[in-house]
Enzyme design. Structure first.
Site, PDB file in Angstrom:
ATOM      1  CB  SER A  85      -0.863  -0.020   0.995  1.00 42.74           C
ATOM      2  OG  SER A  85      -1.962   1.089   1.069  1.00 42.74           O
ATOM      3  CG  ASN A  86      -0.326   4.617  -1.376  1.00 43.48           C
ATOM      4  OD1 ASN A  86      -0.966   5.363  -0.669  1.00 43.48           O
ATOM      5  ND2 ASN A  86      -0.961   3.970  -2.467  1.00 43.48           N
ATOM      6  N   PRO A  87       1.172   5.551   1.828  1.00 46.95           N
ATOM      7  CG  PRO A  87       2.909   7.183   2.613  1.00 46.95           C
ATOM      8  CD  PRO A  87       2.517   6.003   1.426  1.00 46.95           C
ATOM      9  CB  SER A  88      -2.946   7.878   0.280  1.00 42.41           C
ATOM     10  OG  SER A  88      -4.151   8.533   0.275  1.00 42.41           O
ATOM     11  CB  ALA A 140      -2.677   7.177  -3.227  1.00 44.80           C
TER      12      ALA A 140
END
Ligand code: CTP
Length: 406
Positions: free
Chosen positions: A217-220, A284
């Site tokens: 995943s990503n930090p959005s 994101a």
């Protein structure tokens, strides 16, 4: 910027336990939004709380009686007050006061003012015991008020005031939601440039599973998506908000759908695409996914040395290809050559706008509360905004989009 700023509001209090929340709401109105608030309390409201706290927070005498002062010419002052007010909000509104309004009864200061004011100026926040709320008489009254264009802030389902009452419908929403609705009504009175428009907004990250426990995943945080969705709702749009996993509350005034993976987001977005006037892909969306997600949990002893990856489908690219009349807006996360790379994305995805942010810039994008964006339109004209809160950024973005549309 907020439609609440400096407004003249009459805050009606009827006698329900949720009245304790109104004191803090009043403080927000006068303190944070510089509203001029006159508080009117019914007799039973005064049984729950004294007028002193409301007098202190409003800086004004609280109206508790129809005939309180000998100097008053009967009722005239209350009528003038209503005529000069931008809004009359009854928070909380008991079954009793709702019944009086729908029956046209005026037997105290608040119910008299409610008959004097136009329904379009009135906001009612019903809050009561769940059995009272579901009672057919109360439901009939509520329906009648809706039909007459009173604005109702619907109660929430949750823990009710007392342990005996337990769980159920009838709870007054929290302060943030109440403020959202008051602001919405006031901006509706002003202008609703997005009234009748369908707007779809995505937000948050997606998660692509490695196994049932782990994911890419990503930090959005999803904050930008929520801010854009709430602003669009305040401007009158019918907003569908589709979000990946976040810890945020759903945006007020929107229909929210939760998804996890890019594939789920694609299905959810495409299912609604045809009826939309505008789409903003603020999510994101994760670009990479494990080729063969495992069921269960991969044990440490069997962790493979390599993880095979695939690209997820580019949702925005698909939307660009299928575009009819929709206005299509994308975000662009770039850490170098931001403008040219974003113009390339604008062109290849057939967008009307692209909003560029650089997560490595101080105060820019992802997890924080601020953002610093540049907006590029389809003629490649760019406008850079200063570092602002995500809410302010959302307001500016909508202003630019609307100014271009007109
Ligand atoms: N987007 C999308 N589907 C994806 C990836 C991105 O719809 N699988 C959307 C995002 O919501 C955003 C825009 O495309 O509005 C641009 O995303 P960004 O990550 O900046 O660019 P990518 O197109 O993914 O290209 P790259 O990662 O190579 O910069």
């Amino acid at each position: 910027m907020s439609a609440l700023k400096g407004k003249s509001i009459v805050l009606g209090l009827s006698g329900g336990i949720a009245i304790y929340k109104s004191a803090s709401l009043l403080r927000r109105l006068t303190h944070d939004y510089a509203c001029d608030v006159t508080v009117v309390m019914t007799k039973s409201a005064q049984a729950f709380m004294t007028s002193l706290i409301f007098e202190t927070f409003s800086g004004k005498e609280v109206i508790t009686d129809m005939f309180e002062s000998e100097k008053d010419i009967v009722g005239t002052r209350h009528i003038d007050l209503i005529q000069n007010a931008d809004l009359l909000a009854v928070i909380p509104a008991t079954a009793n006061i709702l019944g009086k309004i729908s029956a046209g009864i005026a037997d105290d200061a608040l119910s008299t003012m409610l008959l004097v004011a136009k329904p379009e100026k009135i906001v009612l926040a019903p809050a009561m015991n769940k059995n009272m709320y579901t009672n057919p008489h109360v439901q009939r009254n509520l329906q009648q008020l809706r039909d007459l264009h009173y604005y109702l802030i619907e109660p929430e389902t949750g823990d009710l005031a007392t342990t005996q009452e337990g769980w159920g419908i009838g709870r007054l929403p929290d302060e943030k939601t109440l403020l959202f609705h008051l602001e919405k009504v006031l901006s509706t009175q002003k202008k609703t440039p997005l009234k009748g428009k369908h707007v779809l907004i995505t937000g948050g990250p997606t998660r692509e599973p490695i196994d049932d426990i782990r994911f890419i995943s990503n930090p959005s945080s999803g904050k930008m998506g929520v801010a854009l969705a709430e602003t669009a709702a305040k401007l009158g749009a019918e907003v569908s908000y589709i979000t990946g996993p976040t810890t945020l509350s759903n945006p007020d005034g929107c229909t929210t759908q939760h998804v996890v993976t890019a594939a789920e987001m694609k299905t959810a977005v495409l299912a609604q695409y045809d009826k939309q006037d505008m789409v903003i892909m603020a999510a994101a969306v994760e670009d990479i996914k494990p080729r063969a997600p495992q069921t269960g949990k991969i044990k440490k002893s069997t962790i493979p040395e390599q993880l095979l990856l695939d690209k997820t489908d580019d949702i925005l690219h698909i939307l660009g290809k299928q575009k009819k009349d929709q206005i299509l807006i994308g975000f662009s996360v770039e850490i170098e050559n931001e403008i040219q790379n974003s113009i390339d994305k604008l062109t290849s995805k057939n967008l009307d706008w692209i909003i560029v942010n650089n997560p490595q810039q101080e105060g820019g994008a992802f997890a924080g509360d601020t953002n610093q964006v540049t907006m590029i339109d389809k003629h490649h004209e760019s406008t850079s905004l200063p570092r602002l809160s995500k809410e302010q950024t959302a307001e500016h973005i909508w202003q630019y989009i609307l100014a271009t549309k007109e």
